[in-house]
Write a protein that holds these residues in place. Structure first.
Motif, short mmCIF file in Angstrom:
data_model
loop_
_atom_site.label_atom_id
_atom_site.label_comp_id
_atom_site.label_asym_id
_atom_site.label_seq_id
_atom_site.Cartn_x
_atom_site.Cartn_y
_atom_site.Cartn_z
N GLN A 1 0.83 -1.20 0.00
CA GLN A 1 0.00 0.00 0.00
C GLN A 1 0.86 1.26 0.00
N ALA A 2 1.96 1.24 0.75
CA ALA A 2 2.87 2.39 0.77
C ALA A 2 3.51 2.59 -0.60
N GLU A 3 3.90 1.50 -1.26
CA GLU A 3 4.48 1.60 -2.60
C GLU A 3 3.46 2.13 -3.60
N GLU A 4 2.23 1.67 -3.51
CA GLU A 4 1.19 2.17 -4.41
C GLU A 4 0.95 3.66 -4.20
N GLU A 5 0.91 4.08 -2.96
CA GLU A 5 0.71 5.50 -2.67
C GLU A 5 1.90 6.33 -3.18
N ARG A 6 3.11 5.82 -2.98
CA ARG A 6 4.30 6.51 -3.49
C ARG A 6 4.24 6.60 -5.01
N GLY A 7 3.77 5.53 -5.66
CA GLY A 7 3.63 5.54 -7.11
C GLY A 7 2.59 6.55 -7.57
N ARG A 8 1.47 6.65 -6.84
CA ARG A 8 0.44 7.64 -7.20
C ARG A 8 0.98 9.06 -7.06
N ARG A 9 1.73 9.31 -5.99
CA ARG A 9 2.26 10.67 -5.78
C ARG A 9 3.33 11.03 -6.81
N ASN A 10 4.12 10.06 -7.24
CA ASN A 10 5.24 10.33 -8.14
C ASN A 10 4.89 10.14 -9.61
#
Length: 113
Positions: A37-46
């Motif tokens: 979930q943290a990686e997905e959120e980081r991907g959405r932000r970047n």
């Protein structure tokens, strides 16, 4: 109070080990889900912003432009490149087809092409 548990130490220790193994498995799964979930959120932000206008490219030598789309068009193929507003208007005015779904010609006020 806990009358449903076995009365002897050996079976209680076996139960404790078994439950500790399950808690460890559950904790490992929780950690993996949190990381995903943290990686997905980081991907959405970047994630880079979508371009405003895109030209779909054909197949073959030079990959000629085929159609103009809005940057968020769901009909956009895999072969494309971003263009700015002026180039999109120039391509449409030059006779390049406009996508019938996102209608970039209407959005760019190029109706008499």
């Amino acid at each position: 109070m806990f009358d449903d548990l076995p009365p002897d130490l050996e079976r209680l220790q076996t139960l404790r080990i078994w439950h500790a193994l399950w808690v460890r498995r559950i904790d490992t799964r929780i950690a993996a889900i949190r990381q995903r979930q943290a990686e997905e959120e980081r991907g959405r932000r970047n994630r880079p912003a979508l371009p405003d206008w895109v030209v779909e490219l054909g197949i073959g030598t030079g990959r000629p432009p085929v159609k103009v789309h809005a940057g968020d068009c769901h009909m956009l193929g895999t072969r494309h490149r971003a263009v700015d507003r002026d180039e999109a208007r120039r391509l449409l005015a030059g006779g390049l087809a406009a996508c019938g779904h996102c209608q970039p010609d209407v959005q760019l006020n190029v109706l008499d092409a």
